[in-house]
Scaffold this active site. Structure first.
Site, PDB file in Angstrom:
ATOM      1  N   ALA A  16       0.849  -1.202   0.000  1.00  0.00           N
ATOM      2  CA  ALA A  16       0.000   0.000   0.000  1.00  0.00           C
ATOM      3  C   ALA A  16       0.876   1.239   0.000  1.00  0.00           C
ATOM      4  O   ALA A  16       0.652   2.174   0.764  1.00  0.00           O
ATOM      5  CB  ALA A  16      -0.924  -0.017   1.215  1.00  0.00           C
ATOM      6  N   GLY A  17       1.894   1.235  -0.843  1.00  0.00           N
ATOM      7  CA  GLY A  17       2.839   2.346  -0.868  1.00  0.00           C
ATOM      8  C   GLY A  17       2.467   3.379  -1.897  1.00  0.00           C
ATOM      9  O   GLY A  17       1.294   3.530  -2.295  1.00  0.00           O
ATOM     10  N   ASN A  97       8.217  -2.768  -2.362  1.00  0.00           N
ATOM     11  CA  ASN A  97       9.467  -2.032  -2.595  1.00  0.00           C
ATOM     12  C   ASN A  97      10.566  -2.948  -3.147  1.00  0.00           C
ATOM     13  O   ASN A  97      10.652  -4.114  -2.776  1.00  0.00           O
ATOM     14  CB  ASN A  97       9.926  -1.353  -1.301  1.00  0.00           C
ATOM     15  CG  ASN A  97       9.602  -2.158  -0.060  1.00  0.00           C
ATOM     16  OD1 ASN A  97       8.521  -2.737   0.042  1.00  0.00           O
ATOM     17  ND2 ASN A  97      10.524  -2.236   0.856  1.00  0.00           N
ATOM     18  N   THR A 100      17.713  -0.754  -3.838  1.00  0.00           N
ATOM     19  CA  THR A 100      19.044  -1.263  -4.150  1.00  0.00           C
ATOM     20  C   THR A 100      19.562  -2.063  -2.947  1.00  0.00           C
ATOM     21  O   THR A 100      19.381  -1.649  -1.802  1.00  0.00           O
ATOM     22  CB  THR A 100      19.997  -0.070  -4.426  1.00  0.00           C
ATOM     23  OG1 THR A 100      19.398   0.733  -5.452  1.00  0.00           O
ATOM     24  CG2 THR A 100      21.359  -0.548  -4.873  1.00  0.00           C
ATOM     25  N   THR A 138       8.839  -2.426 -10.011  1.00  0.00           N
ATOM     26  CA  THR A 138       9.884  -2.367 -11.042  1.00  0.00           C
ATOM     27  C   THR A 138      10.897  -3.465 -10.745  1.00  0.00           C
ATOM     28  O   THR A 138      11.470  -3.498  -9.652  1.00  0.00           O
ATOM     29  CB  THR A 138      10.577  -0.989 -11.001  1.00  0.00           C
ATOM     30  OG1 THR A 138       9.584   0.011 -11.217  1.00  0.00           O
ATOM     31  CG2 THR A 138      11.647  -0.891 -12.076  1.00  0.00           C
ATOM     32  N   GLU A 174       4.670   0.227 -13.680  1.00  0.00           N
ATOM     33  CA  GLU A 174       3.976   1.501 -13.490  1.00  0.00           C
ATOM     34  C   GLU A 174       4.878   2.660 -13.899  1.00  0.00           C
ATOM     35  O   GLU A 174       6.040   2.695 -13.542  1.00  0.00           O
ATOM     36  CB  GLU A 174       3.566   1.636 -12.016  1.00  0.00           C
ATOM     37  CG  GLU A 174       2.745   2.861 -11.732  1.00  0.00           C
ATOM     38  CD  GLU A 174       1.622   3.018 -12.739  1.00  0.00           C
ATOM     39  OE1 GLU A 174       0.775   2.132 -12.848  1.00  0.00           O
ATOM     40  OE2 GLU A 174       1.614   4.037 -13.468  1.00  0.00           O
ATOM     41  N   GLU A 178       5.885  11.122  -9.393  1.00  0.00           N
ATOM     42  CA  GLU A 178       5.372  11.743  -8.175  1.00  0.00           C
ATOM     43  C   GLU A 178       4.934  13.178  -8.461  1.00  0.00           C
ATOM     44  O   GLU A 178       5.541  13.872  -9.274  1.00  0.00           O
ATOM     45  CB  GLU A 178       6.431  11.717  -7.077  1.00  0.00           C
ATOM     46  CG  GLU A 178       6.706  10.311  -6.640  1.00  0.00           C
ATOM     47  CD  GLU A 178       7.526  10.217  -5.359  1.00  0.00           C
ATOM     48  OE1 GLU A 178       7.540  11.174  -4.578  1.00  0.00           O
ATOM     49  OE2 GLU A 178       8.144   9.161  -5.183  1.00  0.00           O
ATOM     50  N   LYS A 229      10.567  -1.040 -18.538  1.00  0.00           N
ATOM     51  CA  LYS A 229      10.459  -0.120 -17.394  1.00  0.00           C
ATOM     52  C   LYS A 229      11.845   0.404 -17.012  1.00  0.00           C
ATOM     53  O   LYS A 229      12.037   1.615 -16.838  1.00  0.00           O
ATOM     54  CB  LYS A 229       9.810  -0.845 -16.207  1.00  0.00           C
ATOM     55  CG  LYS A 229       9.748  -0.037 -14.940  1.00  0.00           C
ATOM     56  CD  LYS A 229       8.906   1.210 -15.071  1.00  0.00           C
ATOM     57  CE  LYS A 229       9.213   2.197 -13.963  1.00  0.00           C
ATOM     58  NZ  LYS A 229       8.505   3.452 -14.093  1.00  0.00           N
ATOM     59  N   CYS A 285      13.464   6.351  -7.915  1.00  0.00           N
ATOM     60  CA  CYS A 285      13.522   5.387  -9.026  1.00  0.00           C
ATOM     61  C   CYS A 285      14.762   5.488  -9.914  1.00  0.00           C
ATOM     62  O   CYS A 285      15.392   4.467 -10.197  1.00  0.00           O
ATOM     63  CB  CYS A 285      12.284   5.548  -9.895  1.00  0.00           C
ATOM     64  SG  CYS A 285      10.788   5.042  -9.052  1.00  0.00           S
TER      65      CYS A 285
END
Ligand code: NAD
Ligand code: UDX
Length: 484
Positions: A16-17, A97, A100, A138, A174, A178, A229, A285
């Site tokens: 739910a981020g 999430n 890295t 991603t 996606e 933002e 992506k 990202c």
């Protein structure tokens, strides 16, 4: 659900981020017949999504509150009941999430897939009947192989006479940014669906076709979708490093990067967007995804390709250090004990997100040089800045008693400043790092007398009116402007 059916009635989204919340809110809003449940292990996040006061939603995005308000409780639900929601779902989105890795194999480059793997195992365990599993996170190209392997193990005949399970995996990355997430979700440039099973692809395409024109729904194989992506983010970030490299050249040749950007951007093959020079790209990202691409290239034995993309990140970091260095150079070679007002800490305007914000590195460099930074951002909390700088805020210096002990000792410090006038009082320079609207509207005639002269404005976002700054008697540096 019958394996050939393409109509989805229940969706579960794990995570739910930033992506899971807004994406599912828009799906629920546009598809009232589908029950959508967004689940997360983080109880306080779920509580915030369920908060009756829409100002308390855990993600700030223009328009999100209205979308949530229309659908929540009707066919949009936020819950911590992960297992039950997976069991009830025809389609499960994985939207967790993928940061890295910070240790072990691939540390500093590869994506940490532990949360994705945990989701795949949870779906394998809890799903019932036929389930379409959609990668929304991603992911490195070929991750679907891992997800499929975990799910396939659960397709084996069940020991305790449980009904058989079956799975199809799709990739549906996606592309929202933002600050414009709702606009991007409601009218996307494209929706990308990668997969091998035509029925499952139809099922997902049918959901989007409730509001997205059919020609914008692209279908590819799984690996093309996963790689598209990473590539899209790499191309976008590459444009920023390209224009920032040109900006540096403009500054030493008398050219103006805004004029150059306009001149090259009017070529329809290049296009005008994403050509704003600045302090370097930030956000959760770009760097993460390019580093992941670099890791993959090395893994697949393509070191030259890896080096090519690595340079996009290297130039970005260089740009941040370069800006800090030129501030020091301009202020007679030292900022030790000097007050500087740093305007903007978020990685871009209209968000309170500071992940990988260029302001972090620039502020750290200046603090290392002994500067006293008054940091002002309209949306970022002081606590966040403390975390990002890994340094507690100092009390604001007292005008009457002069520089603090730490300042005299050459130690760099910072303090949060809630307004522009307080931040600039006694400062030798203003440094603009985020393109907030209020910084475009600063009245420099009012600001200049509050500063210690000779005083500078370093505009890393090219938002000020040069004649207003120069007219107020201030010195000006603008990114990519060799004329000032
Ligand atoms: P986020 O950190 O905001 O949210 C992820 C959520 O997943 C967290 O709330 C976490 O608690 C939850 N989670 C993790 N493991 C879980 C589990 N096993 N079960 C239940 N919940 C679990 O991340 P985000 O910004 O929404 O990004 C999600 C993915 O989307 C990432 O892969 C990111 O790269 C990608 N993406 C992000 C953006 C963006 O702008 N933020 C844009 C496009 C794509
Ligand atoms: C990005 C991608 O745009 C989006 O498609 C993807 O899904 C997630 O990553 P985001 O990071 O939210 O989105 O914001 P974006 O608008 O792309 O900006 C990223 C960074 O680049 C910001 O720091 C921004 O200030 C900087 N930028 C952007 C520039 O410096 N110049 C530009 O011309 C554009």
């Amino acid at each position: 659900m019958n394996k050939s059916l393409t109509e989805i009635k229940t969706i579960c989204c794990i995570g739910a981020g930033y992506v899971g919340g807004p994406t599912m809110a828009v799906i629920a809003d546009r598809c009232p017949k589908i029950q959508v449940t967004v689940v997360d292990l983080n109880e306080s996040r779920i509580a915030a999504w369920n908060d009756q006061n829409l100002n308390n939603l855990p993600v700030y995005e223009p328009g999100l509150d209205q979308v949530v308000n229309r659908a929540r409780g009707r066919n949009l639900h936020f819950s911590t009941e992960v297992d039950e929601s997976i069991a009830a779902a025809d389609m499960v989105f994985i939207s967790v999430n993928t940061p890295t890795k910070t240790k072990g194999l691939g540390s500093g480059q590869a994506s940490d897939l532990r949360w994705v793997e945990a989701c795949a195992r949870q779906v394998a365990l809890c799903a019932q009947g036929h389930t379409i599993v959609v990668e929304k996170s991603t992911l490195p190209v070929r991750t679907a192989e891992t997800v499929k392997a975990i799910l396939q193990a659960a397709q084996q005949p069940q020991a305790d006479n449980q009904p058989p399970k079956s799975f199809v995996v799709l990739s549906n990355p996606e592309f929202l940014a933002e600050g414009t997430a709702i606009k991007d979700l409601e009218s996307p440039d494209r929706v990308l669906i990668g997969g091998e099973d035509a029925n499952a692809i139809d099922a997902l395409a049918n959901i989007y076709s409730a509001w997205v024109p059919k020609e914008k729904i692209l279908r590819t194989n799984l690996w093309s979708s996963e790689l598209s992506k990473l590539s899209a983010n790499a191309f976008l970030a590459q444009r920023i490093s390209s224009i920032n490299s040109v900006a540096a050249l403009c500054e030493v040749t008398g050219a103006d990067v805004n004029e150059v950007a306009k001149a090259i951007g009017t070529d329809s093959r290049i296009g005008p967007k994403f050509l704003n020079a600045g302090p370097g790209f930030g956000g959760s990202c770009f760097q993460k995804d390019i580093l992941n691409l670099v890791y993959l290239c090395r893994y697949f034995g393509l070191p030259e390709v890896a080096d090519y993309w690595q340079n996009v990140v290297t130039l970005n970091t260089w740009q941040q250090h370069r800006i800090a260095r030129l501030v020091v150079k301009s202020l007679f070679g030292t900022v030790t004990g000097k007050r500087l007002a740093l305007f903007g800490f978020a990685f871009k305007a209209d968000t309170n997100d500071t992940r990988e914000a260029p302001a972090i590195q620039i502020a750290k460099d200046l603090i290392e040089e002994g500067a006293q930074l008054a940091i002002h951002d309209p949306k970022v909390e002081a606590e966040q800045i403390t975390n990002d700088l890994q340094l507690d805020a100092s009390p604001p210096p007292d005008q009457a008693s002069g520089p603090s002990k730490a300042a005299l000792g050459g130690e760099g410090t910072w303090w949060p400043s809630t307004n522009i006038s307080d931040a600039v009082r006694g400062a030798d320079a203003v440094l603009i790092l985020t393109e907030w609207q209020q910084f475009r509207e600063i009245d420099w005639d009012k600001i200049a007398p509050l500063m210690r002269q000779p005083a500078w404005v370093f505009d890393a976002r090219s938002v000020v009116d040069p004649s207003a700054v120069l007219g107020a008697g201030l010195k000006l540096w603008r990114v990519g402007d060799g004329a000032t």
